[in-house]
Design a protein around this motif. Sequence first.
Motif, PDB file in Angstrom:
ATOM      1  N   TRP A  37      38.369  41.838  42.606  1.00 57.15           N
ATOM      2  CA  TRP A  37      38.205  42.988  43.496  1.00 57.15           C
ATOM      3  C   TRP A  37      37.756  42.573  44.894  1.00 57.15           C
ATOM      4  O   TRP A  37      37.566  43.426  45.763  1.00 57.15           O
ATOM      5  CB  TRP A  37      37.228  43.982  42.879  1.00 57.15           C
ATOM      6  CG  TRP A  37      37.777  44.587  41.624  1.00 57.15           C
ATOM      7  CD1 TRP A  37      37.478  44.231  40.345  1.00 57.15           C
ATOM      8  CD2 TRP A  37      38.762  45.613  41.535  1.00 57.15           C
ATOM      9  NE1 TRP A  37      38.206  44.984  39.456  1.00 57.15           N
ATOM     10  CE2 TRP A  37      39.005  45.839  40.157  1.00 57.15           C
ATOM     11  CE3 TRP A  37      39.467  46.362  42.469  1.00 57.15           C
ATOM     12  CZ2 TRP A  37      39.921  46.789  39.711  1.00 57.15           C
ATOM     13  CZ3 TRP A  37      40.374  47.307  42.023  1.00 57.15           C
ATOM     14  CH2 TRP A  37      40.591  47.513  40.661  1.00 57.15           C
ATOM     15  N   ASN A  50      44.213  49.462  42.419  1.00 54.71           N
ATOM     16  CA  ASN A  50      44.223  48.129  41.814  1.00 54.71           C
ATOM     17  C   ASN A  50      45.232  47.179  42.443  1.00 54.71           C
ATOM     18  O   ASN A  50      45.259  46.004  42.108  1.00 54.71           O
ATOM     19  CB  ASN A  50      44.441  48.218  40.308  1.00 54.71           C
ATOM     20  CG  ASN A  50      45.777  48.800  39.935  1.00 54.71           C
ATOM     21  OD1 ASN A  50      46.404  49.499  40.716  1.00 54.71           O
ATOM     22  ND2 ASN A  50      46.200  48.527  38.718  1.00 54.71           N
ATOM     23  N   GLU A  70      42.299  45.961  35.037  1.00 59.53           N
ATOM     24  CA  GLU A  70      40.904  45.882  34.607  1.00 59.53           C
ATOM     25  C   GLU A  70      40.749  46.014  33.094  1.00 59.53           C
ATOM     26  O   GLU A  70      39.984  45.271  32.485  1.00 59.53           O
ATOM     27  CB  GLU A  70      40.078  46.963  35.317  1.00 59.53           C
ATOM     28  CG  GLU A  70      38.597  46.874  35.071  1.00 59.53           C
ATOM     29  CD  GLU A  70      37.977  45.603  35.627  1.00 59.53           C
ATOM     30  OE1 GLU A  70      37.138  45.015  34.921  1.00 59.53           O
ATOM     31  OE2 GLU A  70      38.310  45.184  36.748  1.00 59.53           O
TER      32      GLU A  70
END
Length: 84
Positions: A37, A50, A70
């Motif tokens: 991230w 994302n 994730e």
Amino acid sequence: MYSVESDPAAQKQVAALPGEAIAKYAEVVATLGVAPWSGDAYDRLRPDANLRTLPFGPGSEGLVIYMVLEDQRRVAVLRVIWTG
């Protein structure tokens, strides 16, 4: 830790990187494995999305476009661009 995988198109782009870019790209892959991230949002209007980007190289001549999955603890590298 996240697993980092490359799309077939990205694999070809990595294979075409010049020698001086390979070590910097390897650093990006290592970063993605622990802090995916940390890249910028691909779409700045959706900062939590994302789909991300991370520049690399001494003058940021390279750009990795990737997706964080994730729920799978996985990063998919979609494109690797080198302008240098």
